[in-house]
Design a protein around this motif. Structure first.
Motif, PDB file in Angstrom:
ATOM      1  N   LYS A 265       0.915  -1.138   0.145  1.00  0.00           N
ATOM      2  CA  LYS A 265      -0.066   0.140   0.067  1.00  0.00           C
ATOM      3  C   LYS A 265       0.851   1.275  -0.013  1.00  0.00           C
ATOM      4  N   ASP A 266       1.974   1.207   0.504  1.00  0.00           N
ATOM      5  CA  ASP A 266       2.941   2.341   0.577  1.00  0.00           C
ATOM      6  C   ASP A 266       3.593   2.521  -0.734  1.00  0.00           C
ATOM      7  N   TYR A 267       4.030   1.304  -1.518  1.00  0.00           N
ATOM      8  CA  TYR A 267       4.453   1.464  -2.782  1.00  0.00           C
ATOM      9  C   TYR A 267       3.604   2.216  -3.453  1.00  0.00           C
ATOM     10  N   LEU A 268       2.270   1.940  -3.610  1.00  0.00           N
ATOM     11  CA  LEU A 268       1.337   2.694  -4.281  1.00  0.00           C
ATOM     12  C   LEU A 268       1.158   4.127  -3.890  1.00  0.00           C
ATOM     13  N   SER A 269       1.154   4.261  -2.665  1.00  0.00           N
ATOM     14  CA  SER A 269       1.162   5.860  -2.039  1.00  0.00           C
ATOM     15  C   SER A 269       2.400   6.533  -2.632  1.00  0.00           C
ATOM     16  N   LEU A 270       3.493   5.990  -2.207  1.00  0.00           N
ATOM     17  CA  LEU A 270       4.841   6.738  -2.865  1.00  0.00           C
ATOM     18  C   LEU A 270       4.735   7.211  -4.178  1.00  0.00           C
ATOM     19  N   LEU A 271       4.429   6.080  -5.143  1.00  0.00           N
ATOM     20  CA  LEU A 271       4.148   6.450  -6.767  1.00  0.00           C
ATOM     21  C   LEU A 271       3.313   7.502  -6.827  1.00  0.00           C
ATOM     22  N   ILE A 272       2.209   7.497  -6.517  1.00  0.00           N
ATOM     23  CA  ILE A 272       1.320   8.612  -6.429  1.00  0.00           C
ATOM     24  C   ILE A 272       2.072  10.105  -6.177  1.00  0.00           C
ATOM     25  N   ASN A 273       2.154   9.950  -4.771  1.00  0.00           N
ATOM     26  CA  ASN A 273       2.678  11.158  -4.196  1.00  0.00           C
ATOM     27  C   ASN A 273       3.974  11.696  -4.673  1.00  0.00           C
ATOM     28  N   GLU A 274       4.964  10.860  -4.991  1.00  0.00           N
ATOM     29  CA  GLU A 274       6.253  11.543  -5.437  1.00  0.00           C
ATOM     30  C   GLU A 274       6.921  10.778  -6.559  1.00  0.00           C
ATOM     31  N   GLY A 275       6.513   9.572  -7.112  1.00  0.00           N
ATOM     32  CA  GLY A 275       6.883   8.993  -8.193  1.00  0.00           C
ATOM     33  C   GLY A 275       6.622   9.551  -9.348  1.00  0.00           C
ATOM     34  N   LEU A 276       5.297   9.778  -9.656  1.00  0.00           N
ATOM     35  CA  LEU A 276       4.752  10.343 -10.960  1.00  0.00           C
ATOM     36  C   LEU A 276       5.476  11.732 -11.259  1.00  0.00           C
ATOM     37  N   GLU A 277       5.381  12.491 -10.464  1.00  0.00           N
ATOM     38  CA  GLU A 277       5.987  13.754 -10.460  1.00  0.00           C
ATOM     39  C   GLU A 277       7.348  14.009 -11.277  1.00  0.00           C
ATOM     40  N   VAL A 278       8.220  13.037 -11.157  1.00  0.00           N
ATOM     41  CA  VAL A 278       9.387  12.864 -11.866  1.00  0.00           C
ATOM     42  C   VAL A 278       9.430  12.257 -13.153  1.00  0.00           C
ATOM     43  N   GLN A 279       8.323  12.016 -13.901  1.00  0.00           N
ATOM     44  CA  GLN A 279       8.133  11.603 -15.003  1.00  0.00           C
ATOM     45  C   GLN A 279       8.728  10.174 -15.326  1.00  0.00           C
ATOM     46  N   PRO A 280       8.911   9.129 -14.817  1.00  0.00           N
ATOM     47  CA  PRO A 280       9.501   8.065 -14.976  1.00  0.00           C
ATOM     48  C   PRO A 280       9.098   7.227 -16.282  1.00  0.00           C
ATOM     49  N   ASP A 281      10.057   6.795 -16.862  1.00  0.00           N
ATOM     50  CA  ASP A 281       9.964   5.834 -18.098  1.00  0.00           C
ATOM     51  C   ASP A 281       9.432   4.412 -17.704  1.00  0.00           C
ATOM     52  N   MET A 282      10.134   4.103 -16.330  1.00  0.00           N
ATOM     53  CA  MET A 282      10.038   2.755 -15.899  1.00  0.00           C
ATOM     54  C   MET A 282      10.025   2.964 -14.373  1.00  0.00           C
ATOM     55  N   VAL A 283       8.969   2.056 -13.657  1.00  0.00           N
ATOM     56  CA  VAL A 283       8.883   1.888 -12.028  1.00  0.00           C
ATOM     57  C   VAL A 283       9.463   0.421 -11.862  1.00  0.00           C
ATOM     58  N   LEU A 284      10.652   0.322 -11.173  1.00  0.00           N
ATOM     59  CA  LEU A 284      11.342  -1.011 -10.806  1.00  0.00           C
ATOM     60  C   LEU A 284      10.744  -1.039  -9.307  1.00  0.00           C
ATOM     61  N   LEU A 285       9.869  -2.193  -9.054  1.00  0.00           N
ATOM     62  CA  LEU A 285       9.198  -2.403  -7.959  1.00  0.00           C
ATOM     63  C   LEU A 285       9.804  -3.703  -7.268  1.00  0.00           C
ATOM     64  N   SER A 286      10.666  -3.569  -5.995  1.00  0.00           N
ATOM     65  CA  SER A 286      11.071  -4.517  -5.605  1.00  0.00           C
ATOM     66  C   SER A 286      10.131  -5.362  -4.535  1.00  0.00           C
ATOM     67  N   PHE A 287       9.926  -6.469  -4.418  1.00  0.00           N
ATOM     68  CA  PHE A 287       8.768  -7.022  -3.701  1.00  0.00           C
ATOM     69  C   PHE A 287       9.720  -8.267  -3.068  1.00  0.00           C
ATOM     70  N   TYR A 288       9.697  -8.004  -1.533  1.00  0.00           N
ATOM     71  CA  TYR A 288      10.401  -8.929  -0.933  1.00  0.00           C
ATOM     72  C   TYR A 288       9.464 -10.283  -0.361  1.00  0.00           C
ATOM     73  N   ILE A 289       9.708 -11.236  -0.593  1.00  0.00           N
ATOM     74  CA  ILE A 289       8.973 -12.498  -0.243  1.00  0.00           C
ATOM     75  C   ILE A 289       8.756 -12.633   1.341  1.00  0.00           C
ATOM     76  N   GLY A 290       9.837 -11.994   2.069  1.00  0.00           N
ATOM     77  CA  GLY A 290       9.880 -12.401   3.483  1.00  0.00           C
ATOM     78  C   GLY A 290       8.909 -11.590   4.171  1.00  0.00           C
ATOM     79  N   ASN A 291       8.421 -10.327   3.859  1.00  0.00           N
ATOM     80  CA  ASN A 291       7.425  -9.481   4.447  1.00  0.00           C
ATOM     81  C   ASN A 291       6.384  -8.650   3.962  1.00  0.00           C
ATOM     82  N   ASP A 292       6.636  -8.477   2.675  1.00  0.00           N
ATOM     83  CA  ASP A 292       5.666  -7.710   1.921  1.00  0.00           C
ATOM     84  C   ASP A 292       4.241  -8.367   1.700  1.00  0.00           C
ATOM     85  N   PHE A 293       4.236  -9.736   1.815  1.00  0.00           N
ATOM     86  CA  PHE A 293       2.753 -10.267   1.969  1.00  0.00           C
ATOM     87  C   PHE A 293       1.943  -9.633   3.086  1.00  0.00           C
ATOM     88  N   MET A 294       2.871  -9.721   4.261  1.00  0.00           N
ATOM     89  CA  MET A 294       2.097  -9.389   5.541  1.00  0.00           C
ATOM     90  C   MET A 294       2.207  -8.107   5.944  1.00  0.00           C
TER      91      MET A 294
END
Length: 358
Positions: free
Chosen positions: A129-158
């Protein structure tokens, strides 16, 4: 009778003084956190563990936004292919800046005089949920061509569930402060920093005690149980993936390429650690744990929703037979793990996106 009245009066005064002290402490902590945010207090946003702008991280100075990267402009420079990396403490990294896999990846992608900019927006403690918020609040304004999202199996599910629960119980800043101090005193054993030089990273020093790390790994390993008695974990997966699907929808609308990096937990790649965890479970069936199960669940959902991904698990399993890839008693990669991740990602990203090699 007089003595009893004195005792009652004493306890009443003590209770009043204690109550006033707690109220004043609560007010003081809230004011302090507003002026100078710190990880000791629960934060409803994704900023609890964010780096302090322009502060030191080993021999590197965080940028003015608290990210572990050099300064960058909001407006994308002409002719530059801009990537933003979103993730938790894996992206921020426990290793110094020059060894971080995102730093190394940017260097590798630019080896042939390319104009590729990779902005590390990793913030420890985040979840989907924070990844989504960060993208909307701070990521989009820098006009990225690619978003590289790192998903850690150890805790990102929970993470979504744990953070919601933590916020319910830690509404009091005093309680949050005490709990944070207890964790710091009881869970951490080794040295991340060299005591003789606070700017020196110690790659082989353990972070947690053996007992804590094994118990924590065992608790997380419930996600690997085949045919569990309930579908709780399946719900966690669905919740996490729903946020990634929303990120995909935003990226599609903005014509931004999304690639999810699936980061394995150490127990998934280290056979010695696996053996210890299996023994702790004490199952009648030796193959009751399937260490690839969460990855398959992610891959199936990603494929169904046309989400591109890179799973690092196979490369890490192969390399771990000769090289330690995680810091001792820590969930994060050491220097060797970061280096391997950069090598694998560089190769696979070039295969996925021709714009990176032009």
């Amino acid at each position: 009778m007089l003595k009893l009245k004195k005792v009652k009066s004493f306890f009443l005064q003590t209770l009043i003084i204690t109550a006033i002290t707690l109220i004043l402490s609560e007010i003081t902590f809230r004011i302090y956190h507003k002026i100078n945010p710190t990880f000791l207090f629960t934060d409803r946003s994704y900023n609890r563990w964010r780096g302090k702008p322009n502060s030191q991280d080993f021999d590197f100075t965080l940028n003015s936004k608290g990210f572990k990267d050099v300064e960058f402009t909001t407006e994308k420079p002409e002719g530059v292919y801009r990537m933003i990396a979103i993730g938790d403490s894996f992206s921020f990294g426990i290793v110094p800046y020059q060894y971080n896999y995102l730093t190394l990846l940017e260097e590798k992608l630019n080896q042939n005089n390319q104009q590729i900019e990779l902005i590390n927006m990793g913030i420890p403690g985040m979840g989907p949920k924070d990844y989504l918020s960060l993208l909307i609040n701070e990521g989009l304004e820098v006009q990225p061509d690619m978003v590289l999202l790192s998903f850690y199996i150890g805790n990102d599910f929970m993470d979504n569930q744990f953070k919601a629960k933590e916020r319910r119980w830690d509404k009091s800043y005093v309680i949050s402060f005490v709990r944070s101090l207890i964790k710091l005193q009881t869970q951490y054993e080794g040295l991340i920093f060299n005591p003789s030089n606070s700017l020196t990273y110690v790659d082989g020093a353990p972070t947690h005690t053996d007992e804590f790390y094994l118990n924590d790994t065992k608790n997380k390993s419930n996600m690997f149980v085949k045919n569990p008695a309930d579908d709780i974990f399946e719900g966690y997966v669905k919740d996490a993936v729903n946020d990634i699907i929303k990120i995909q929808e935003i990226c599609d609308y903005r014509n931004i390429k999304l690639v999810v990096v699936i980061i394995p937990d150490e127990v998934q790649v280290d056979q010695n650690l696996q053996a210890k965890i299996i023994e702790m479970f004490d199952f009648d069936e030796p193959d009751k744990l399937d260490f690839r199960l969460p990855n398959r669940m992610l891959q199936e959902t990603f494929q169904k929703n046309n989400i591109e991904y890179i799973d690092l698990m196979d490369e890490f399993i192969a390399a771990s037979r000769q090289t330690r890839l995680y810091k001792p008693n820590d969930t994060h990669w050491n220097i060797a793990g970061n280096k391997l991740a950069a090598e694998v990602l560089s190769k696979k990203l070039l295969e996925k996106d021709s714009n990176l090699s032009q």
